[in-house]
Every structure is written in C-alpha cells, then in structure tokens.
Design a protein around this motif. Sequence first.
Motif, PDB file in Angstrom:
ATOM      1  N   VAL A 241      36.333  29.562  40.877  1.00  0.00           N
ATOM      2  CA  VAL A 241      35.328  30.414  40.237  1.00  0.00           C
ATOM      3  C   VAL A 241      35.926  31.757  39.861  1.00  0.00           C
ATOM      4  CG1 VAL A 241      33.172  31.668  40.617  1.00  0.00           C
ATOM      5  CG2 VAL A 241      33.373  29.295  41.360  1.00  0.00           C
ATOM      6  N   ALA A 242      36.732  32.331  40.771  1.00  0.00           N
ATOM      7  CA  ALA A 242      37.356  33.626  40.490  1.00  0.00           C
ATOM      8  C   ALA A 242      38.308  33.529  39.301  1.00  0.00           C
ATOM      9  CB  ALA A 242      38.107  34.120  41.726  1.00  0.00           C
ATOM     10  N   ALA A 243      39.064  32.436  39.236  1.00  0.00           N
ATOM     11  CA  ALA A 243      39.993  32.253  38.119  1.00  0.00           C
ATOM     12  C   ALA A 243      39.239  32.124  36.807  1.00  0.00           C
ATOM     13  CB  ALA A 243      40.858  31.011  38.363  1.00  0.00           C
ATOM     14  N   LYS A 244      38.103  31.405  36.838  1.00  0.00           N
ATOM     15  CA  LYS A 244      37.304  31.247  35.625  1.00  0.00           C
ATOM     16  C   LYS A 244      36.742  32.586  35.165  1.00  0.00           C
ATOM     17  CE  LYS A 244      33.147  29.785  35.864  1.00  0.00           C
ATOM     18  NZ  LYS A 244      32.482  30.904  35.159  1.00  0.00           N
ATOM     19  N   GLU A 245      36.241  33.360  36.113  1.00  0.00           N
ATOM     20  CA  GLU A 245      35.687  34.667  35.767  1.00  0.00           C
ATOM     21  C   GLU A 245      36.746  35.587  35.179  1.00  0.00           C
ATOM     22  OE1 GLU A 245      33.927  35.977  39.380  1.00  0.00           O
ATOM     23  OE2 GLU A 245      32.061  34.829  39.083  1.00  0.00           O
ATOM     24  N   GLN A 246      37.965  35.488  35.706  1.00  0.00           N
ATOM     25  CA  GLN A 246      39.050  36.302  35.188  1.00  0.00           C
ATOM     26  C   GLN A 246      39.387  35.906  33.750  1.00  0.00           C
ATOM     27  OE1 GLN A 246      42.619  36.140  37.511  1.00  0.00           O
ATOM     28  NE2 GLN A 246      43.753  37.553  36.196  1.00  0.00           N
ATOM     29  N   ALA A 249      36.829  37.318  31.290  1.00  0.00           N
ATOM     30  CA  ALA A 249      36.655  38.768  31.261  1.00  0.00           C
ATOM     31  C   ALA A 249      36.693  39.273  29.822  1.00  0.00           C
ATOM     32  CB  ALA A 249      37.755  39.438  32.080  1.00  0.00           C
ATOM     33  N   PRO A 250      35.860  40.305  29.471  1.00  0.00           N
ATOM     34  CA  PRO A 250      35.827  40.834  28.100  1.00  0.00           C
ATOM     35  C   PRO A 250      37.183  41.367  27.667  1.00  0.00           C
ATOM     36  CG  PRO A 250      34.036  41.727  29.444  1.00  0.00           C
ATOM     37  CD  PRO A 250      34.951  40.996  30.373  1.00  0.00           C
ATOM     38  N   GLN A 251      37.478  41.223  26.380  1.00  0.00           N
ATOM     39  CA  GLN A 251      38.721  41.737  25.837  1.00  0.00           C
ATOM     40  C   GLN A 251      38.674  43.268  25.803  1.00  0.00           C
ATOM     41  OE1 GLN A 251      41.168  39.647  25.226  1.00  0.00           O
ATOM     42  NE2 GLN A 251      39.820  37.960  25.826  1.00  0.00           N
ATOM     43  N   GLU A 286      40.466  32.974  25.196  1.00  0.00           N
ATOM     44  CA  GLU A 286      41.801  33.397  24.843  1.00  0.00           C
ATOM     45  C   GLU A 286      42.047  34.810  25.332  1.00  0.00           C
ATOM     46  OE1 GLU A 286      42.030  32.929  20.698  1.00  0.00           O
ATOM     47  OE2 GLU A 286      42.299  30.760  20.808  1.00  0.00           O
ATOM     48  N   GLU A 287      43.304  35.083  25.728  1.00  0.00           N
ATOM     49  CA  GLU A 287      43.667  36.403  26.196  1.00  0.00           C
ATOM     50  C   GLU A 287      44.774  36.957  25.314  1.00  0.00           C
ATOM     51  OE1 GLU A 287      42.880  35.337  30.914  1.00  0.00           O
ATOM     52  OE2 GLU A 287      44.767  36.212  30.245  1.00  0.00           O
ATOM     53  N   PRO A 288      44.784  38.292  25.115  1.00  0.00           N
ATOM     54  CA  PRO A 288      45.846  38.878  24.312  1.00  0.00           C
ATOM     55  C   PRO A 288      47.192  38.645  24.971  1.00  0.00           C
ATOM     56  CG  PRO A 288      44.052  40.420  24.689  1.00  0.00           C
ATOM     57  CD  PRO A 288      43.824  39.259  25.585  1.00  0.00           C
TER      58      PRO A 288
END
Length: 340
Positions: A241-246, A249-251, A286-288
């Motif tokens: 759950v913590a990994a999913k929330e991370q 997280a908003p860009q 997606e993450e920068p």
Amino acid sequence: RKRMQQVAVDPLRIRPLVVGRGFVKQQELEQYQKLAEQNNAAAEAHLGYMYYTGDGVTQSYTEAMKWFQKASVQGDSYAQYNLAVMFAFGQGTDRDMEKAVVWYRRAAEQNHSLAQYSLATCYFYGDGVPKDELTAAQWYLKSAANGYENAQVMVGNLYHTGEGLPKDYAKAAGWYRLAADKGNADAQFNLGNMYLMGNGLAQSDNDARNWFKKAAAQGHATARYNLENLQSVKEQQQTLVAAKEQEQAPQTSQQEEPVTTGEQVATAEKSENVQKPGTETAQQSEEPASTGEQSATTEVNKQASAEKSKKSNGILAYFGKLFGSDEEEENNTSAEEATK
C-alpha cells in the motif's frame, strides 16, 4: 476463470429423486413421462433434469437437451437455465456461447438468480457478448439481491476494485459479510483481509484471525497461510500500500511532461503483476525521470517493493479465485442445487 456454475436444477423442487439404492420409483418416472407427453413444461424440464444427471434413467445429454428445449420454449426458467449451461459447456451439442447467452438472458429476466449470475459473467469477460463491466455489475447485483452467495462475493469484489461499480470498501465489506455468514470461504477470506488492513472496517487483528480461521477450516489454503503468518502478511500488505501511494503521489512540476524510463516501467509492471486485485487495484502513475543519488534511491525502493511482493505472492485476496478451482466446479453435483 469462472464463467458459470455447471449444474442442473430440479425444476419441480420436489423431494430428492434418489430413493433406496439410487433408483427413482418407476411410477414417478411414468408420471413425468405422461405429463411431458401432454406438453407440461414442468414435467418436460424435470425429465430433462433426470436425463442430465442419470437419475432413474440412462444418462443422456441428447435426451436432456431435447426435453430442456421443449420446456424452454414454453417459458420454464429452470429449463432455460439448464439449456444455456449445455450450450455453454458443449454438452449434447457443440459449444455455442451466443446461444447460451440467449437462454441465460431469458431465464435471468424471469429472476432466476443463477442465470443472472451467469449472464453477468458472460458480460464481465466478454464471452458470447461484447465485454461490458457496467452491464455485468447490474446483473451481478440482481443475482446478489436474490441471495446467490457467489454473486454476493462478486459484487463485493467489484466494489473493492472499482470495476463496474464505484470503489467503496464499506459496501464491499457488507456484501462479503452476507456471503461469509452463509459459509462462503472466499468471502470469509476477503472479509478477514479487510479487517486486517482496516479497509471499510475498523482494523482488528482478532476479527481478521477469526475469519481466516473459518475459511481455513474449509480448506482455503491462502487463509491458512495468512492465519499462520498474520503479522508478516500485514506488514507485507502495508508495504504494498505504501509503495502504491508513493507511485500515485502528485507530480511536483507541471512545466514538462513527465518521462518514465523503460527500466522504471518494467519494475513497476513486475511489482503490479504479483499483486492480487482482491486488494486495491494498483494504479501505475508515471514519474519524472530523476538523476544522481535521488534516482538511484527511487529505483532501489521500487526493486525492494517488487521483491517483497514476490515473496507475498498468493497471500492476498484475489479476483480470479472467487468460486473454487475449475476442478471443484466441474465436480460440483446437481444434487446440491436440486435441494434449493
């Protein structure tokens, strides 16, 4: 994957057919035959049931289909459901899901709960009809409201995952509880998981343990594992759950389109594949692209999360196993449904 129950239903809901050493009384057989010859739909459907199961007559799918068809065109919902089952599984005929859907629908429209469930499953998987999760959800809800426990489990899953219905943990728990109170092992397992994580219910290790124990007593292997490893299972799920929330997280920057590297995508997909959708469905965001020490740290965290997910494979509630194994379903006898 479960499409529908492969069982015949006794349309007359009379006392058990098997008498003594497994023979139907000859006078009963003659009575049904005489009524069927007079176009009595219930008698025709019952003869079809007898030939389908081999109770009192030589088992014959061909004869069963003949009598089910006669009763079906007269509007008998039990015969319509059983005829659909025979088309769906290719019994006494070639497998034809489009014809199966036609007869499931006719029985479902007469409020036959198993037909409603089966029609919903056809829509959910796109089997014989175009895939349509919204329509599937509506038929699952009708079947569940009529008390069919497998449909109640399925509605719970839809609310849990947000497929076809709005995600709502409290409603998911409510539907799981209805089926769990009837003794459904998968519902008991899923309810235990919701107590363990505090999803839609007040978190309680004791309640989680009690529901896992009930499911394990019925041979639910994953519930037995969770019961024996409650604390580690809880920690593993919390990590997921913590990994999913991370990941969600908003860009921090809106200046340019975020870029996700191929390696990051592969790692995220690897982690997602070992999660079971009985818990919240993982939404990959997606993450920068980052550089230097920050990028390395992010990648190590994702790999660690994926590795933990690997170890916990099979311990979470999962969407595919709702009704037991394929082998269990095929070994399910018609006697169970005949007593309904």
